[in-house]
Design a protein around this motif. Sequence first.
Motif, PDB file in Angstrom:
ATOM      1  N   HIS A 479     -31.455  25.267  28.766  1.00  0.00           N
ATOM      2  CA  HIS A 479     -31.444  23.894  29.400  1.00  0.00           C
ATOM      3  C   HIS A 479     -30.023  23.420  29.858  1.00  0.00           C
ATOM      4  N   ILE A 480     -29.377  24.105  28.509  1.00  0.00           N
ATOM      5  CA  ILE A 480     -27.397  23.236  29.471  1.00  0.00           C
ATOM      6  C   ILE A 480     -26.917  24.276  30.205  1.00  0.00           C
ATOM      7  N   ILE A 481     -27.575  25.652  30.402  1.00  0.00           N
ATOM      8  CA  ILE A 481     -26.721  26.906  31.291  1.00  0.00           C
ATOM      9  C   ILE A 481     -27.375  26.014  32.542  1.00  0.00           C
ATOM     10  N   LYS A 482     -28.137  25.747  32.660  1.00  0.00           N
ATOM     11  CA  LYS A 482     -29.018  25.561  34.165  1.00  0.00           C
ATOM     12  C   LYS A 482     -28.726  24.068  34.633  1.00  0.00           C
ATOM     13  N   MET A 483     -27.682  23.392  33.586  1.00  0.00           N
ATOM     14  CA  MET A 483     -27.464  21.986  34.325  1.00  0.00           C
ATOM     15  C   MET A 483     -25.697  22.421  34.521  1.00  0.00           C
ATOM     16  N   GLU A 484     -25.380  23.532  33.551  1.00  0.00           N
ATOM     17  CA  GLU A 484     -24.004  23.170  34.119  1.00  0.00           C
ATOM     18  C   GLU A 484     -22.881  23.806  35.385  1.00  0.00           C
ATOM     19  N   PRO A 485     -22.254  23.984  35.986  1.00  0.00           N
ATOM     20  CA  PRO A 485     -22.021  24.187  37.174  1.00  0.00           C
ATOM     21  C   PRO A 485     -20.666  25.244  36.742  1.00  0.00           C
ATOM     22  N   ARG A 486     -20.202  24.515  36.190  1.00  0.00           N
ATOM     23  CA  ARG A 486     -18.493  25.689  35.499  1.00  0.00           C
ATOM     24  C   ARG A 486     -19.600  26.940  35.078  1.00  0.00           C
TER      25      ARG A 486
END
Length: 682
Positions: A479-486
């Motif tokens: 879930h975090i990876i999906k939201m992480e732009p960097r």
Amino acid sequence: MTQLVYLCRQSLSGKLLRHLSIAILFFISSSKVIGQSHVFANKGVLNLREWNWQTDGVPSLNGEWEFYWHQLVNPNIQDSSVDLQRSYIMVPGFWNSNVPGSGFFKPAFGYATYHLKVLCPAGSGGLDLKLLTIASAYKLFVNGKQLLQIGKVVTSKDEAIPDYKPAIIHVEPVDDVLDIVIHVSNFNYSTGGLWDYIKLGPHDQIQSLWITDIGIDFFLAGSFFLVGIYFMIIFFYFKNRPASLYFSFFCLIVAVRPLVTDELGILYVTNWNWQLVKHIEFISLYLSVPILSLLSYELFPREFPKKILNAILLISLPFLLAAVFAPPYIFRYGLKPFQLFMLLSAVFGLYVYINAARNKRPGSVYFLTGFIILFITIINDILYNSLIINSANLIYIGIFIFIMSQAIAISRQFFRAFEKMELLNTELEIINVELNQKNVEINEANEQLTRLNSELDILVSRTSHDLRSPITSVAALVHIIKMEPREAKRFEYLDMQLNTLHRLNLLITDILDFSRNKRTKLNFEPADFSEILNNVFRDHQFADNATHIERIADVKQDTIFITDKSRVNMILNNLISNALKYYDRQKDDPYVKIIINAESSGARIIVTDNGTGIGKDDLKNVFTMYYQANENFKGAGLGLYIVHEAIEKLGGTIDISSELLEGTTFTIFIPNGMNIQPVDPS
């Protein structure tokens, strides 16, 4: 008790003992007679010029020896200037008949010289003389040189020192001639002289003859002793049957005699003096008749009158008291009267056993057969020891057959009364054994099922939590990876995800190892420890910290080793995994060292690391399921538990020593399956 009865009957099977005794006694009788010479000395000369040592064997120096009574002649008799009074005497034999004034109640005290010239075969090298006992002290001279002295040869009683010791002496012919001179003195025994055979032959033949004779003596003594102890044990179980006790005493008495006669084997294990040996020899002889009479009376009371038994015991008593308290030259006088008494007792015993066989008493046929053979050998030995006939000592052959036959007879009579009871007890025991076996199997199954259920409950509870935790972490990271732009941050999260999945994989591996170790049967096959260790190292080459830690291996295996390779792999895999996981990051040279020494008896495996170590309070619990000594490292707590269980299944042992911040050492021993088949605890 029933098992004892069964074993007794089986061990004394009539057919087996008959065949065994016949075979053994044929060997004994053959070996005792081999080597009896067929040449005799004539007028002090024994001509062996035509003798062949290899084909003719070992001769005895029998025949006419020169005899010089009350003269200790110069060993170089031909050079003596003294007027010698020479006569001739038969050897072996007592000198009593050649001693002036000697009679039945007058001992043949005195001293004399024996002389024999032996003409050896041409080219004879070194030879050996084999002497038994000579009464009661002597010096041996060969070709003028003194080679041996037993006791002290003297001309008066006050200075006499008697001794009885067999000896083997090396002699060298001079011009193929042995000039043998023996000085003999006797002031301590009623008979004297060269009363035993003297043998001459090559060293290897004499040694072989000696080894055979002494071996047979110890074999007979040991055989009689074991039978005696066996029946004494029987008596302790059945004290209302004294026949086994009397038979035990008879066997023990007979066991002594081969060691105190002929080769005097008792002197090889004791330092007893000649008087004690003579006392034991005659005590055992004088006890034989009353003990055997008590045995016969106990076995056949209807055929053996009590009055005759009392008479035999009463007559035997003075002979026995003399053998215990009197000096040897006194109790030796009782030998001939006792031999007559023994012969009369044997005739009466034969009458008793014939009547018992006629009345079909249990075991009487065996008793009668053995006693007839013993009776014949007794007569032979009385005549032989009195130097009336030239045969051989056969008494031990007769005794051996007699004891074997009596063992069979007593056993058959002794256990006949228990035959029906034994059958019932055997059936009952079989039923009890089957019931006990079923109970044991049920209890073991219940215990195993309870333990497995308990472990399964713990496993389900712990693994459900341990599995849920990494799954939750992975889901959160996704879930975090999906939201992480960097992008860089996403790669960091992916590494975290990979580590979580790696821990999940280790947990699943532990669970599979746990299940496999519990349920899989042992599979023994040849194992190559170098190959196993290399495979384990290869499995961990990409593990965390693998590149930081030096791996040291020392494997020695020079034999075929049979074990369960999968469990050995499981053991090494977990120990190396622990070493990699708990390495000390503060040290510059972290390492894990594996030493394996595989031998025919077993394999010793030592796994050492210089990691973080384990505290003393935690050491006792490290092999407990789900126990974790270091909470800073995530794990299922199954690794060392699986190691311990796998080693137990292989029948091995494991020890651990560790100190905090110093490191840990595991010492493992696994038996070689070629010698010991481990028992699968499951």
